[in-house]
Design a protein around this motif. Sequence first.
Motif, mmCIF file in Angstrom:
data_model
loop_
_atom_site.group_PDB
_atom_site.id
_atom_site.type_symbol
_atom_site.label_atom_id
_atom_site.label_comp_id
_atom_site.label_asym_id
_atom_site.label_seq_id
_atom_site.Cartn_x
_atom_site.Cartn_y
_atom_site.Cartn_z
ATOM 1 N N MET A 111 -59.393 62.338 19.900
ATOM 2 C CA MET A 111 -58.263 62.918 19.219
ATOM 3 C C MET A 111 -57.367 63.595 20.223
ATOM 4 N N LEU A 112 -56.111 63.714 19.845
ATOM 5 C CA LEU A 112 -55.148 64.457 20.635
ATOM 6 C C LEU A 112 -54.630 65.629 19.826
ATOM 7 N N ILE A 113 -54.496 66.758 20.487
ATOM 8 C CA ILE A 113 -53.848 67.926 19.892
ATOM 9 C C ILE A 113 -52.682 68.279 20.798
ATOM 10 N N SER A 114 -51.507 68.375 20.217
ATOM 11 C CA SER A 114 -50.337 68.870 20.920
ATOM 12 C C SER A 114 -50.038 70.244 20.342
ATOM 13 N N PHE A 115 -49.868 71.239 21.232
ATOM 14 C CA PHE A 115 -49.592 72.562 20.694
ATOM 15 C C PHE A 115 -48.662 73.351 21.591
ATOM 16 N N THR A 116 -47.979 74.281 20.945
ATOM 17 C CA THR A 116 -47.061 75.183 21.615
ATOM 18 C C THR A 116 -47.396 76.598 21.193
ATOM 19 N N LEU A 117 -47.510 77.483 22.159
ATOM 20 C CA LEU A 117 -47.728 78.902 21.897
ATOM 21 C C LEU A 117 -46.480 79.666 22.329
ATOM 22 N N THR A 118 -45.959 80.474 21.438
ATOM 23 C CA THR A 118 -44.779 81.274 21.752
ATOM 24 C C THR A 118 -45.067 82.730 21.439
ATOM 25 N N PRO A 119 -45.118 83.581 22.463
ATOM 26 C CA PRO A 119 -45.273 85.015 22.203
ATOM 27 C C PRO A 119 -43.947 85.562 21.668
ATOM 28 N N LEU A 120 -44.015 86.304 20.591
ATOM 29 C CA LEU A 120 -42.811 86.875 19.989
ATOM 30 C C LEU A 120 -42.784 88.381 20.236
ATOM 31 N N GLY A 121 -41.568 88.910 20.332
ATOM 32 C CA GLY A 121 -41.418 90.343 20.551
ATOM 33 C C GLY A 121 -41.567 90.758 21.997
ATOM 34 N N VAL A 122 -41.401 89.797 22.922
ATOM 35 C CA VAL A 122 -41.585 90.108 24.340
ATOM 36 C C VAL A 122 -40.358 89.740 25.181
ATOM 37 N N THR A 181 -48.270 71.442 25.253
ATOM 38 C CA THR A 181 -49.434 70.941 25.978
ATOM 39 C C THR A 181 -50.194 70.003 25.052
ATOM 40 N N VAL A 182 -50.673 68.895 25.600
ATOM 41 C CA VAL A 182 -51.497 67.951 24.847
ATOM 42 C C VAL A 182 -52.893 67.993 25.451
ATOM 43 N N ILE A 183 -53.892 68.080 24.574
ATOM 44 C CA ILE A 183 -55.295 68.090 25.000
ATOM 45 C C ILE A 183 -56.023 66.956 24.291
ATOM 46 N N GLU A 184 -56.864 66.258 25.036
ATOM 47 C CA GLU A 184 -57.656 65.165 24.489
ATOM 48 C C GLU A 184 -59.122 65.590 24.441
ATOM 49 N N GLY A 185 -59.781 65.307 23.327
ATOM 50 C CA GLY A 185 -61.200 65.610 23.225
ATOM 51 C C GLY A 185 -61.678 65.527 21.790
ATOM 52 N N GLU A 186 -62.892 65.983 21.586
ATOM 53 C CA GLU A 186 -63.454 66.028 20.239
ATOM 54 C C GLU A 186 -62.909 67.251 19.498
ATOM 55 N N TRP A 187 -62.910 67.170 18.185
ATOM 56 C CA TRP A 187 -62.311 68.197 17.328
ATOM 57 C C TRP A 187 -62.732 69.615 17.732
ATOM 58 N N ASP A 188 -64.026 69.873 17.755
ATOM 59 C CA ASP A 188 -64.512 71.234 18.000
ATOM 60 C C ASP A 188 -64.142 71.745 19.390
ATOM 61 N N GLU A 189 -64.252 70.895 20.404
ATOM 62 C CA GLU A 189 -63.951 71.366 21.752
ATOM 63 C C GLU A 189 -62.456 71.602 21.946
ATOM 64 N N VAL A 190 -61.621 70.751 21.375
ATOM 65 C CA VAL A 190 -60.172 70.932 21.498
ATOM 66 C C VAL A 190 -59.723 72.176 20.731
ATOM 67 N N MET A 191 -60.221 72.331 19.520
ATOM 68 C CA MET A 191 -59.810 73.481 18.721
ATOM 69 C C MET A 191 -60.319 74.790 19.321
ATOM 70 N N ASP A 192 -61.455 74.763 20.006
ATOM 71 C CA ASP A 192 -61.942 75.948 20.700
ATOM 72 C C ASP A 192 -60.977 76.362 21.810
ATOM 73 N N VAL A 193 -60.466 75.396 22.551
ATOM 74 C CA VAL A 193 -59.503 75.698 23.614
ATOM 75 C C VAL A 193 -58.219 76.268 23.018
ATOM 76 N N VAL A 194 -57.737 75.661 21.943
ATOM 77 C CA VAL A 194 -56.518 76.160 21.284
ATOM 78 C C VAL A 194 -56.735 77.591 20.799
ATOM 79 N N LYS A 195 -57.871 77.857 20.202
ATOM 80 C CA LYS A 195 -58.159 79.204 19.704
ATOM 81 C C LYS A 195 -58.202 80.218 20.839
ATOM 82 N N ARG A 196 -58.930 79.900 21.903
ATOM 83 C CA ARG A 196 -59.041 80.842 23.020
ATOM 84 C C ARG A 196 -57.696 81.064 23.708
ATOM 85 N N ALA A 197 -56.901 80.007 23.840
ATOM 86 C CA ALA A 197 -55.568 80.146 24.445
ATOM 87 C C ALA A 197 -54.675 81.009 23.563
ATOM 88 N N THR A 198 -54.743 80.816 22.267
ATOM 89 C CA THR A 198 -53.946 81.620 21.332
ATOM 90 C C THR A 198 -54.364 83.084 21.398
#
Length: 102
Positions: free
Chosen positions: A1-12, A41-58
């Motif tokens: 699977m691929l996850i594409s995500f964008t993180l935007t800090p607000l109020g900074v 950023t696009v990340i390739e991997g299995e659901w749980d491992e990709v979503m873990d990276v997205v969560k920790r980055a967020t």
Amino acid sequence: MLISFTLTPLGVGESFPEHIADAVKIIRESGLPTRSNAMSTVIEGEWDEVMDVVKRATEAVAARAPRVQLVLQADLWPGMERPLDGKVALMERHVPDGYAAG
């Protein structure tokens, strides 16, 4: 699977590289295939491992900003080998020879 995500800090303010530096470090150290551009950023991997990276980055961005906006897209394509490169290669086969974007 691929996850594409964008993180935007607000109020900074308008520029915030220091607010996303820890997130970038987490993504790069994940060991997963990734590709970043000026918008996401696009990340390739299995659901749980990709979503873990997205969560920790967020969470890393949230530790430095009062509010965080996360925009996420997912492409679940069973059977597609190495989708980070495979999807682009599939498209390139249909672009006329000698055509260069620019």
